[in-house]
Design a protein around this motif. Structure first.
Motif, PDB file in Angstrom:
ATOM      1  N   ALA A   1     -13.697  -8.305   4.270  1.00 13.42           N
ATOM      2  CA  ALA A   1     -13.044  -7.138   4.621  1.00 13.42           C
ATOM      3  C   ALA A   1     -13.012  -6.824   6.019  1.00 13.42           C
TER       4      ALA A   1
ATOM      5  N   VAL B   1      -7.582  -3.069   4.425  1.00 16.80           N
ATOM      6  CA  VAL B   1      -8.395  -3.359   3.251  1.00 16.80           C
ATOM      7  C   VAL B   1      -9.927  -2.762   3.460  1.00 16.80           C
TER       8      VAL B   1
ATOM      9  N   SER C   1      -9.813  -6.649   7.915  1.00 14.27           N
ATOM     10  CA  SER C   1      -9.266  -5.324   8.620  1.00 14.27           C
ATOM     11  C   SER C   1      -9.172  -5.433  10.365  1.00 14.27           C
TER      12      SER C   1
ATOM     13  N   ARG D   1       0.787  -1.403  -0.023  1.00 16.75           N
ATOM     14  CA  ARG D   1      -0.055  -0.004   0.057  1.00 16.75           C
ATOM     15  C   ARG D   1       0.743   1.320  -0.035  1.00 16.75           C
TER      16      ARG D   1
ATOM     17  N   ASP E   1     -12.103  -3.365  -1.931  1.00 12.84           N
ATOM     18  CA  ASP E   1     -10.742  -3.933  -2.450  1.00 12.84           C
ATOM     19  C   ASP E   1     -11.026  -5.631  -2.840  1.00 12.84           C
TER      20      ASP E   1
END
Length: 261
Positions: free
Chosen positions: A54, A64, A58, A33, A68
């Motif tokens: 997600a 994310v 996360s 990232r 994504d």
């Protein structure tokens, strides 16, 4: 590697096993990232929705969001809308994914409607004799067979577990039909991921633990393939594969070093 602008990443077996982060995976994704590379998590997971995937990732520290994540069910919804709009689908899957099957008409066994499509997701206790035999009956009556993937097995913290690809082979053979596959290794799945990121295949890299469905399938689509020796990776499967990956790494944690100029 200088041409790489986007990284496609399988989840299960690459970032996590049984949704627990693999060593160094969180740090590696943060580095990717920080390098301003576009990221898509491309997964054949059919037990969870994009939002659930997600949220779990996360919560484990991965940077994310749901945007994504590209799942096989989400791609399947688009496929069905294009190829058989309005079709009545009998879903056989372990887990609730209807949130990602936008626009798909799912019928239950207790309904009178005869399905136009038998739709297979991931295997679990739902794949018992009665359910598979009902699916076989629908196929004999002319229903189309659409499968979200062909995975034979996946790795959990309890070891390798049988997946729906094993049952799919039996249904195809018994009903004398060929399934339409929407998730990996379908070229349409990779095309959807590239379109989402706005890059061409020569600008993307795919990281996976499944040499055939993740890596070699991506390479056939013109994407650079990276096989990791985690998850479902097995040396004998690697040796018997239909081709050779562009790169092989011990784990996803080693990817940032590969991408550095």
């Amino acid at each position: 590697m200088d041409a790489v602008r986007a990284v496609l990443i399988d989840v299960d077996g690459v970032l996590t096993v049984s949704w627990q982060p693999l060593p160094g995976a969180v740090r590696a994704l943060r580095e990717i990232r920080a390098a301003h590379l576009a990221v898509a998590l491309v997964t054949n997971t059919t037990s969870r929705t994009r939002a659930s995937v997600a949220e779990t990732l996360s919560g484990a520290g991965f940077p994310v969001s749901a945007e994504d994540v590209l799942t096989a069910p989400a791609v399947t919804a688009g496929y069905l809308a294009d190829r058989c709009p309005g079709a009545r689908c009998r879903l056989l899957n372990s887990g609730d994914i209807r949130e990602d099957l936008v626009g798909v008409s799912v019928v239950d066994d207790d309904e009178d409607a005869v399905p136009d499509v038998v739709l297979l997701g991931g295997a679990g206790p739902e794949f018992d004799y009665a359910a598979l035999n009902r699916a076989f009956g629908h196929l004999q009556r002319g229903a189309r067979l659409v499968a979200m993937h062909r995975n034979l097995y996946w790795r959990t913290d309890q070891g390798l577990q049988l997946d729906s690809g094993a049952f799919l082979l039996g249904l195809e053979r018994a009903a004398r039909v060929e399934a339409e596959v929407t998730g990996k290794p379908s070229p349409a799945f990779f095309e959807a991921a590239l379109a989402r990121l706005g890059v061409g295949p020569d600008q993307a890299l795919m990281v996976g633990d499944d040499i055939e469905n993740d890596v070699l399938a991506a390479q056939r689509a013109g994407i650079t393939g990276v096989l990791v020796r985690t998850g479902k990776y097995q040396p004998e499967t690697h040796r018997a594969a239909s081709g050779e990956p562009d790169h092989v790494l011990d784990s996803f944690a080693d990817l940032p070093a590969l991408l550095r100029p």
